[in-house]
Design a protein around this motif. Structure first.
Motif, PDB file in Angstrom:
ATOM      1  N   TYR A   1      37.277  34.179  39.383  1.00  0.00           N
ATOM      2  CA  TYR A   1      38.145  34.655  38.304  1.00  0.00           C
ATOM      3  C   TYR A   1      38.231  36.176  38.307  1.00  0.00           C
ATOM      4  CZ  TYR A   1      39.947  35.632  33.675  1.00  0.00           C
ATOM      5  OH  TYR A   1      40.702  36.112  32.641  1.00  0.00           O
TER       6      TYR A   1
ATOM      7  N   VAL B   1      41.858  37.807  38.936  1.00  0.00           N
ATOM      8  CA  VAL B   1      42.546  38.392  37.784  1.00  0.00           C
ATOM      9  C   VAL B   1      42.349  39.905  37.699  1.00  0.00           C
ATOM     10  CG1 VAL B   1      42.630  38.410  35.262  1.00  0.00           C
ATOM     11  CG2 VAL B   1      42.459  36.251  36.484  1.00  0.00           C
ATOM     12  N   ASN B   2      41.128  40.368  37.852  1.00  0.00           N
ATOM     13  CA  ASN B   2      40.852  41.785  37.623  1.00  0.00           C
ATOM     14  C   ASN B   2      41.041  42.657  38.857  1.00  0.00           C
ATOM     15  OD1 ASN B   2      40.240  41.208  34.988  1.00  0.00           O
ATOM     16  ND2 ASN B   2      38.049  41.090  35.340  1.00  0.00           N
TER      17      ASN B   2
ATOM     18  N   LEU C   1      32.632  30.377  40.040  1.00  0.00           N
ATOM     19  CA  LEU C   1      33.883  30.366  39.281  1.00  0.00           C
ATOM     20  C   LEU C   1      34.142  31.711  38.607  1.00  0.00           C
ATOM     21  CD1 LEU C   1      33.804  26.807  37.703  1.00  0.00           C
ATOM     22  CD2 LEU C   1      35.276  27.636  39.533  1.00  0.00           C
ATOM     23  N   VAL C   2      33.087  32.317  38.078  1.00  0.00           N
ATOM     24  CA  VAL C   2      33.238  33.635  37.447  1.00  0.00           C
ATOM     25  C   VAL C   2      33.645  34.674  38.486  1.00  0.00           C
ATOM     26  CG1 VAL C   2      31.941  35.498  36.329  1.00  0.00           C
ATOM     27  CG2 VAL C   2      31.702  33.158  35.516  1.00  0.00           C
TER      28      VAL C   2
END
Length: 89
Positions: free
Chosen positions: A50, A54-55, A46-47
């Motif tokens: 993300y 996003v980044n 999940l990290v």
């Protein structure tokens, strides 16, 4: 290449997760310890998803998403392995 590189990168941590889960089950550790590698794998996936969404964004972010997808598959298999009781025949 876009699909195979994240898959190959997820094989090493996925196999480590599966071996740890199998070893914890073989040594008759508690239920929560047997599920820990699978849960850590899902949280890590999940990290990674993300961060990629996003980044990083773009094609490299998609590679992070594919990596996260394969790690989730390995983690779910580890959860199934850790959940089954050890039958003593």
């Amino acid at each position: 290449m876009m699909l195979f590189a994240p898959f190959l990168a997820s094989i090493v941590p996925g196999i480590v997760i599966l071996i740890l889960t199998w070893w914890f089950k073989k040594k008759n550790f508690s239920f929560s310890v047997r599920l820990a590698p699978g849960i850590v794998g899902i949280v890590g996936a999940l990290v990674l998803f993300y961060i990629g969404f996003v980044n990083i964004r773009g094609f490299e972010g998609a590679a992070y998403g594919i990596l996260a997808f394969f790690l989730v598959i390995f983690a779910f298999v580890a959860l199934i392995i850790g959940r089954k009781p050890k039958y003593v025949g």
